[in-house]
Motif scaffolding. Sequence first.
Motif, PDB file in Angstrom:
ATOM      1  N   MET A   1       4.522  -3.112 -15.874  1.00  0.00           N
ATOM      2  CA  MET A   1       4.972  -1.886 -14.955  1.00  0.00           C
ATOM      3  C   MET A   1       5.406  -2.245 -13.646  1.00  0.00           C
ATOM      4  N   ARG A   2       6.511  -1.756 -13.104  1.00  0.00           N
ATOM      5  CA  ARG A   2       7.107  -2.199 -11.770  1.00  0.00           C
ATOM      6  C   ARG A   2       5.845  -1.769 -10.703  1.00  0.00           C
ATOM      7  N   LYS A   3       5.243  -2.787 -10.072  1.00  0.00           N
ATOM      8  CA  LYS A   3       4.179  -2.433  -9.155  1.00  0.00           C
ATOM      9  C   LYS A   3       4.467  -1.948  -7.898  1.00  0.00           C
ATOM     10  N   GLN A   4       3.956  -0.899  -7.188  1.00  0.00           N
ATOM     11  CA  GLN A   4       4.507  -0.501  -5.914  1.00  0.00           C
ATOM     12  C   GLN A   4       3.107   0.238  -5.482  1.00  0.00           C
ATOM     13  N   ASN A   5       2.866   0.152  -4.014  1.00  0.00           N
ATOM     14  CA  ASN A   5       2.020   1.015  -3.333  1.00  0.00           C
ATOM     15  C   ASN A   5       2.625   1.532  -2.023  1.00  0.00           C
ATOM     16  N   LEU A   6       2.698   2.901  -2.205  1.00  0.00           N
ATOM     17  CA  LEU A   6       3.192   3.560  -0.902  1.00  0.00           C
ATOM     18  C   LEU A   6       2.396   4.066   0.263  1.00  0.00           C
ATOM     19  N   HIS A   7       1.047   4.090  -0.230  1.00  0.00           N
ATOM     20  CA  HIS A   7      -0.205   4.342   0.582  1.00  0.00           C
ATOM     21  C   HIS A   7      -0.957   3.291   1.307  1.00  0.00           C
ATOM     22  N   THR A   8      -0.288   2.848   2.209  1.00  0.00           N
ATOM     23  CA  THR A   8      -1.030   1.659   2.764  1.00  0.00           C
ATOM     24  C   THR A   8      -1.336   1.616   4.231  1.00  0.00           C
ATOM     25  N   HIS A   9      -2.698   1.407   4.707  1.00  0.00           N
ATOM     26  CA  HIS A   9      -2.906   1.447   6.061  1.00  0.00           C
ATOM     27  C   HIS A   9      -3.130  -0.147   6.739  1.00  0.00           C
ATOM     28  N   THR A  10      -2.950  -0.327   7.865  1.00  0.00           N
ATOM     29  CA  THR A  10      -3.106  -1.439   8.568  1.00  0.00           C
ATOM     30  C   THR A  10      -3.678  -1.383   9.890  1.00  0.00           C
ATOM     31  N   THR A  11      -3.816  -2.615  10.723  1.00  0.00           N
ATOM     32  CA  THR A  11      -4.507  -2.655  12.029  1.00  0.00           C
ATOM     33  C   THR A  11      -3.624  -1.504  12.956  1.00  0.00           C
ATOM     34  N   PHE A  12      -2.716  -0.988  12.369  1.00  0.00           N
ATOM     35  CA  PHE A  12      -1.954  -0.024  13.438  1.00  0.00           C
ATOM     36  C   PHE A  12      -2.726   1.329  13.533  1.00  0.00           C
ATOM     37  N   CYS A  13      -3.617   1.532  12.399  1.00  0.00           N
ATOM     38  CA  CYS A  13      -4.441   2.686  12.493  1.00  0.00           C
ATOM     39  C   CYS A  13      -6.062   2.238  12.297  1.00  0.00           C
ATOM     40  N   ASP A  14      -6.278   2.704  10.913  1.00  0.00           N
ATOM     41  CA  ASP A  14      -7.781   2.362  10.520  1.00  0.00           C
ATOM     42  C   ASP A  14      -7.860   1.209   9.519  1.00  0.00           C
ATOM     43  N   GLY A  15      -6.741   0.428   9.326  1.00  0.00           N
ATOM     44  CA  GLY A  15      -6.885  -0.656   8.176  1.00  0.00           C
ATOM     45  C   GLY A  15      -7.238  -1.853   8.584  1.00  0.00           C
ATOM     46  N   LYS A  16      -7.779  -2.589   7.625  1.00  0.00           N
ATOM     47  CA  LYS A  16      -8.369  -4.025   8.045  1.00  0.00           C
ATOM     48  C   LYS A  16      -7.337  -4.988   8.187  1.00  0.00           C
ATOM     49  N   ASN A  17      -6.095  -5.027   7.625  1.00  0.00           N
ATOM     50  CA  ASN A  17      -5.268  -6.357   7.788  1.00  0.00           C
ATOM     51  C   ASN A  17      -3.877  -5.824   8.531  1.00  0.00           C
TER      52      ASN A  17
END
Length: 270
Positions: A1-17
């Motif tokens: 399967m072609r792997k993709q994630n469109l729902h990703t959060h980062t240190t710009f808001c409440d993400g860890k990375n």
Amino acid sequence: MRKQNLHTHTTFCDGKNTPEEMVQKALSLGFESIGFSEHSYMFYSPSWSMKIDQTEEYKKEIRALKEKYAGQIGVYCGLEFDMYSKVDLSDYDYVIGAVHYLMVNGEYVGFDRSAESVKGTIDHYFGGNGLKYAQKYYETVAQLPEYGRTDIVGHYDIITKHAEKHHFFDTESKEYQGYAIEGLRALVPKVNVFEINTGAIARGYRTTPYMAPFLLKELKRLGGQIVISSDCHDMEYLDCHFAETVEYAKAYGFNEILIFKDGKFGGQKI
């Protein structure tokens, strides 16, 4: 399967990375592409949303990563738009529309909280009636397209975040499912892409993803389409439960998922 994630959060808001850490993790997992979707600025909830003065910096950084990793992995700049945010939605590759707050008597009431907080919300604002709480949510989320651009409906039944461990309302009841289906029927003619979201699995709240089986069956009947996302806040869970979720989608009638590429969605057989 072609792997993709469109729902990703980062240190710009409440993400860890950082965004680049997420890109590198996606590469290590064999992803074809990754899309970022920071929380839009919420004046009623500034602590975990992207700040207004960070928005251009965010777009600039994602564009730079797109150039840096060209030929290795696709990189897209999206946004998770909370319904009551008052922000410009025009300059993004895609927008995930979502509801994290209810408007009750002129007050912004957050419900994507701990189980204890949810119980307090139900007791204080809904007289202890969990079904009224669920009804209010689905009536609210059905209005998403009226508030701004929505290309994907995010975690449609997030109201069930604690349902596996706490009985705030009966998710098997005719009343609850009726409210959820009514909202779905209102949305699909306006937005027909919904996510199957594994974020609550990654964070230990659930063992199954959003959306529930009865909703997937109805979505299929209505002609809606799906993307699979991890709602990632920690790169170690970027592809959380993806293989199992493909089988989950197939079990409830779907034979393809959507992949975003070059500004549009295309179907991929599963």
